[in-house]
Design a protein around this motif. Structure first.
Motif, PDB file in Angstrom:
ATOM      1  N   TRP A  22       0.817  -1.200   0.000  1.00  0.00           N
ATOM      2  CA  TRP A  22       0.000   0.000   0.000  1.00  0.00           C
ATOM      3  C   TRP A  22       0.855   1.255   0.000  1.00  0.00           C
ATOM      4  O   TRP A  22       0.506   2.253  -0.614  1.00  0.00           O
ATOM      5  CB  TRP A  22      -0.917  -0.027   1.229  1.00  0.00           C
ATOM      6  N   GLN A  29      -4.123   8.095   0.433  1.00  0.00           N
ATOM      7  CA  GLN A  29      -4.384   7.297  -0.765  1.00  0.00           C
ATOM      8  C   GLN A  29      -5.814   6.772  -0.775  1.00  0.00           C
ATOM      9  O   GLN A  29      -6.471   6.737  -1.820  1.00  0.00           O
ATOM     10  CB  GLN A  29      -3.399   6.129  -0.835  1.00  0.00           C
ATOM     11  N   LEU A  30      -6.302   6.354   0.391  1.00  0.00           N
ATOM     12  CA  LEU A  30      -7.674   5.873   0.457  1.00  0.00           C
ATOM     13  C   LEU A  30      -8.660   6.984   0.120  1.00  0.00           C
ATOM     14  O   LEU A  30      -9.644   6.756  -0.611  1.00  0.00           O
ATOM     15  CB  LEU A  30      -7.950   5.317   1.860  1.00  0.00           C
ATOM     16  N   PHE A  32      -8.095   9.551  -1.801  1.00  0.00           N
ATOM     17  CA  PHE A  32      -7.994   9.809  -3.240  1.00  0.00           C
ATOM     18  C   PHE A  32      -8.774   8.769  -4.043  1.00  0.00           C
ATOM     19  O   PHE A  32      -9.517   9.110  -4.973  1.00  0.00           O
ATOM     20  CB  PHE A  32      -6.530   9.805  -3.663  1.00  0.00           C
ATOM     21  N   LEU A  33      -8.655   7.485  -3.669  1.00  0.00           N
ATOM     22  CA  LEU A  33      -9.382   6.434  -4.368  1.00  0.00           C
ATOM     23  C   LEU A  33     -10.889   6.602  -4.204  1.00  0.00           C
ATOM     24  O   LEU A  33     -11.658   6.395  -5.153  1.00  0.00           O
ATOM     25  CB  LEU A  33      -8.938   5.062  -3.862  1.00  0.00           C
ATOM     26  N   LEU A  34     -11.323   6.976  -3.010  1.00  0.00           N
ATOM     27  CA  LEU A  34     -12.755   7.199  -2.801  1.00  0.00           C
ATOM     28  C   LEU A  34     -13.259   8.371  -3.626  1.00  0.00           C
ATOM     29  O   LEU A  34     -14.381   8.324  -4.170  1.00  0.00           O
ATOM     30  CB  LEU A  34     -13.029   7.434  -1.317  1.00  0.00           C
ATOM     31  N   VAL A  36     -12.012   9.408  -6.540  1.00  0.00           N
ATOM     32  CA  VAL A  36     -12.081   8.955  -7.931  1.00  0.00           C
ATOM     33  C   VAL A  36     -13.309   8.079  -8.147  1.00  0.00           C
ATOM     34  O   VAL A  36     -14.008   8.202  -9.165  1.00  0.00           O
ATOM     35  CB  VAL A  36     -10.785   8.192  -8.301  1.00  0.00           C
ATOM     36  N   ALA A  37     -13.593   7.170  -7.195  1.00  0.00           N
ATOM     37  CA  ALA A  37     -14.772   6.312  -7.312  1.00  0.00           C
ATOM     38  C   ALA A  37     -16.057   7.138  -7.307  1.00  0.00           C
ATOM     39  O   ALA A  37     -17.003   6.844  -8.042  1.00  0.00           O
ATOM     40  CB  ALA A  37     -14.787   5.283  -6.187  1.00  0.00           C
TER      41      ALA A  37
END
Length: 394
Positions: A22, A29-30, A32-34, A36-37
């Protein structure tokens, strides 16, 4: 005398491996991913809402509907009223056909031009340099327009002269001799397929048995080619040459390459042959001069030195870059839409315009090109690994 062996550092557990994979700043990072989702979900929601408002049902059910358009050049049987899936399949086969032929012909021409560019003949090397610079520094789309205009400017069939007695260059296409198998249960395509499968199976068997040398490989390949062809001939099939000939106002017989296909194939081959020629030149020049001197000391002439000594070593440099050229050629075949050749992009574009399923059409197009290029890249990487291992073996 005894030595004390200290234990090494403990191996990381599952949590340690996950943490290493990770990376740092896990919360950032989490987040950022959320984000984008969330943006992706918002985009998909807007698309579905728009499609529902204009009365378009999302999904790929349209593939089984009737396509009310014709395809000018289809390698498989197609007519208006067939399904969209069959139309897309015809475009895919057209793309595969021009891509495969383009890669093969561009490689042959590129290697020849690259070797010629290293000639001591100043006139030949100068002409090669001008060809490479002009071809590399002009857009491929412009070159396709040039070849298409040249194809349309060719004479009509009745005024076309026969090159070598059997090749006709006309404004209706290029006519070349063709070979077919007549009188047997299989066609030429099946014969070639059986031959290729038999050759690959035999070579893999000998490779697994560790009995494959240069001599046994040549004998095995000859047997694998001869056996299926002998079987087909014994079954009653006979190869026949179809020669094009003028009949009335058109040319009959042989293989007809449409002006669009001929222009597209010529443009791709010329453009990427210039790129491959530069790759071949760089690969040959990467081999040390000591290799040339040692080969000359053994009495080999320049042709044997390049074929037996230099090119096997230069392949470690040539293969990865040539793989990129193959991928670019396959992707640039999509420019066929600009000159009217019915490739995959052209037919998918027509499908999107007639059905309104633009998003699904784009997904099909992206998936098809990803599949083709990833498969090609995997094959070339497999070959490259074999070349690299041979080059580093001591």
């Amino acid at each position: 005398m005894f030595r004390t062996v200290l234990p090494g550092p403990p191996r990381p557990g599952i949590l340690g491996k996950i943490r290493a994979w990770w990376g740092g700043w896990p919360l950032g990072q989490l987040a950022f991913l959320l984000a984008v989702a969330a943006l992706g979900a918002l985009f998909v929601g807007n698309v579905l809402e728009t499609m529902a408002r204009i009365g378009i049902l999302p999904g790929f059910g349209f593939l089984s509907s009737s396509a009310n358009f014709e395809i000018g050049e289809s390698p498989i049987a197609f007519r208006a009223g067939d399904t969209y899936l069959r139309a897309i399949l015809a475009g895919l086969v057209n793309t595969l056909k021009v891509s495969l032929l383009g890669c093969v012909l561009a490689t042959i021409l590129g290697v020849a031009v690259g070797v010629a560019g290293l000639s001591r003949n100043l006139l030949l090397s100068g002409l090669v340099r001008w060809f490479i610079e002009i071809t590399r520094n002009t857009p491929l789309l412009l070159q396709l327009f040039f070849w298409m205009a040249l194809a349309k400017a060719l004479p009509a069939p009745r005024q076309a002269a026969a090159l070598f007695g059997s090749v006709f260059l006309t404004n209706r296409g290029v006519y070349i001799p063709a070979i077919s198998l007549e009188g047997g249960p299989f066609g030429l395509a099946a014969a070639l397929g059986i031959t290729a499968l038999a050759a690959v199976a035999l070579l893999l068997f000998l490779r697994a048995a560790r009995r494959l040398t240069r001599q046994t490989g040549s004998v095995a390949l000859a047997l694998a080619v001869a056996a299926p062809l002998a079987f087909l001939l014994l079954s009653g099939a006979r190869p026949e040459a179809e020669m094009p000939a003028l009949s009335g106002f058109n040319i009959r017989g042989g293989l007809n390459l449409s002006p669009e296909f001929a222009a597209l194939l010529t443009g791709l081959v010329v453009k990427f042959a210039a790129l491959i020629a530069e790759i071949v030149r760089a690969g040959i020049q990467s081999v040390g001069t000591g290799q040339w001197e040692a080969a000359r000391a053994l009495g080999l002439h320049d042709g044997q030195i390049i074929r037996l000594v230099v090119l096997p070593q230069a392949l470690r440099v040539i293969t990865p870059l040539t793989t990129s050229s193959y991928l670019d050629l396959t992707k640039d075949s999509s420019l066929a839409v600009a000159i009217g050749f019915p490739d995959l992009v052209s037919i998918v574009n027509t499908t999107a315009n007639t059905t309104g399923q633009s998003l699904e059409a784009l997904i099909i197009l992206i998936g098809a090109f990803l599949t083709i290029n990833l498969a090609l890249s995997a094959l070339m990487n497999l070959y490259n690994s074999r070349v690299a291992l041979r080059g580093t073996r001591r």
